[in-house]
Scaffold this active site. Structure first.
Site, short mmCIF file in Angstrom:
data_model
loop_
_atom_site.label_atom_id
_atom_site.label_comp_id
_atom_site.label_asym_id
_atom_site.label_seq_id
_atom_site.Cartn_x
_atom_site.Cartn_y
_atom_site.Cartn_z
N ASP A 110 35.84 -66.51 85.12
CA ASP A 110 35.90 -67.55 86.15
C ASP A 110 36.98 -67.24 87.19
O ASP A 110 37.82 -68.09 87.52
CB ASP A 110 36.18 -68.92 85.53
CG ASP A 110 35.33 -69.19 84.30
OD1 ASP A 110 34.13 -68.88 84.34
OD2 ASP A 110 35.87 -69.70 83.31
N GLU B 158 26.39 -74.50 88.03
CA GLU B 158 27.83 -74.65 87.87
C GLU B 158 28.55 -73.59 88.70
O GLU B 158 27.93 -72.75 89.37
CB GLU B 158 28.22 -74.52 86.39
CG GLU B 158 27.95 -73.14 85.80
CD GLU B 158 28.28 -73.05 84.31
OE1 GLU B 158 28.36 -74.11 83.66
OE2 GLU B 158 28.43 -71.92 83.81
#
Length: 315
Positions: free
Chosen positions: A13, A193
């Site tokens: 991420d 997402e």
């Protein structure tokens, strides 16, 4: 063609932000999911060796004491902010994935040396699982963009947008922009997402990730005209096919949860993302630490649309 190597290993991420001071600031999920780490360097190539500091460490118990996910660093309205998702300790909810979004702030010029304060939860007005918030400014208005579960919609998370009053408070009702609907978005898990925003060529682009976080993880794209209302779902177009997906030929799997930055030349747009280099995950993929940070150049076609290419190749 040059094969890519990971920039920073075991950092999922990833978020790289280039500030007006010329420094690159980096944060990402750490394998233990227990803290928010920051580092900075003059060049992207120097980030792997840069000193790493802990800006915030989770408490042992409480509503934000487990699974610290996907921090993003932004400089907004004269201060530094890191948005992140955190889950409550199990004695509170008795379930693992009950994340909500939180934010910390630093008002010092150098966030590596400065003091970070915990501001609390970002209340979206929907009390369900949420994660992966980012912010962007457009025509003087600050917007909040994130992923959240809607109990009335099949799947795990959708993408929402809201206006912000301040960098730690939204000022409008959430608006649904995208939900899992195509076959490539619903493999293993139904998710949209990890949104990230890039404004170029008269358009606002939102990249996002979909499906389970294995080799099926892939990236999609939304875009709107810069003069359209970002809060109007009709302003947005959605690619029916992924713009970045696993490269089985060169063994780079599950690219996603990206951010955008710019190269040292100040011109070349860069795509920052994570990926694995194998598919044989032993045990729960959540605890497999080997999602690595990659960086590659983002290209543009004659219509002003981004060309993501392959996750394994520089071009």
């Amino acid at each position: 063609m040059q094969l890519l190597q990971p920039l920073i290993e075991q950092r999922a991420d990833p978020c790289i932000y280039r500030h007006s001071d010329g420094w690159y600031y980096f944060t990402a999920s750490v394998p233990a999911y227990d803290r928010i780490e920051l580092r900075r360097a003059r060049t992207i190539g120097e980030l792997p060796q840069a000193e790493t500091i802990t800006a915030w460490l989770k408490p042992d118990t409480g509503p934000y004491s487990e699974l610290i996910w996907a921090p993003e660093i932004h400089f907004r309205q004269g201060a530094w902010y890191v948005y992140f998702a955190a889950a409550p300790s199990r004695e509170i909810k008795h379930k693992l994935f009950q994340h909500r979004m939180y934010v910390i702030r630093c008002t010092d010029a150098n966030p590596i040396e400065g003091h970070w304060e915990f501001l609390g939860q970002i209340d979206t007005g929907i009390d369900t699982f949420c994660l992966d918030a980012t912010t962007f400014e457009h025509k003087g208005q600050l917007y909040y963009l994130w992923a959240q579960k809607d109990m009335a919609i099949e799947g795990n998370s959708n993408l929402y947008i809201a206006r912000m009053e301040t960098p730690d408070k939204i000022s409008s009702a959430p608006v649904l922009l995208s939900k899992p609907e195509y076959d490539w978005e619903i493999i293993g898990f139904w998710v949209n997402e990890g949104p990230s925003v890039l404004q170029r060529n008269g358009k606002i682009f939102i990249s996002y990730s979909a499906s389970a976080t294995d080799a099926n993880y892939a990236m999609g794209l939304l875009w709107a005209d810069e003069n359209a209302d970002p809060m109007d779902p009709a302003s947005w177009h959605k690619s029916p096919t992924p713009v970045l997906r696993s490269c089985f030929e060169h063994k780079v799997y599950g690219p996603g949860h990206n951010s955008f930055t710019v190269a040292e030349d100040g011109v070349t747009d860069l795509l920052v993302y994570h990926a694995r280099t194998y598919t044989e995950i032993v045990g729960d993929p959540l605890w497999d630490p080997n999602r690595h940070t990659y960086v590659k150049a983002l290209r543009w076609d004659q219509q002003g649309m981004p060309v993501f290419g392959s996750p394994s190749m520089q071009e």
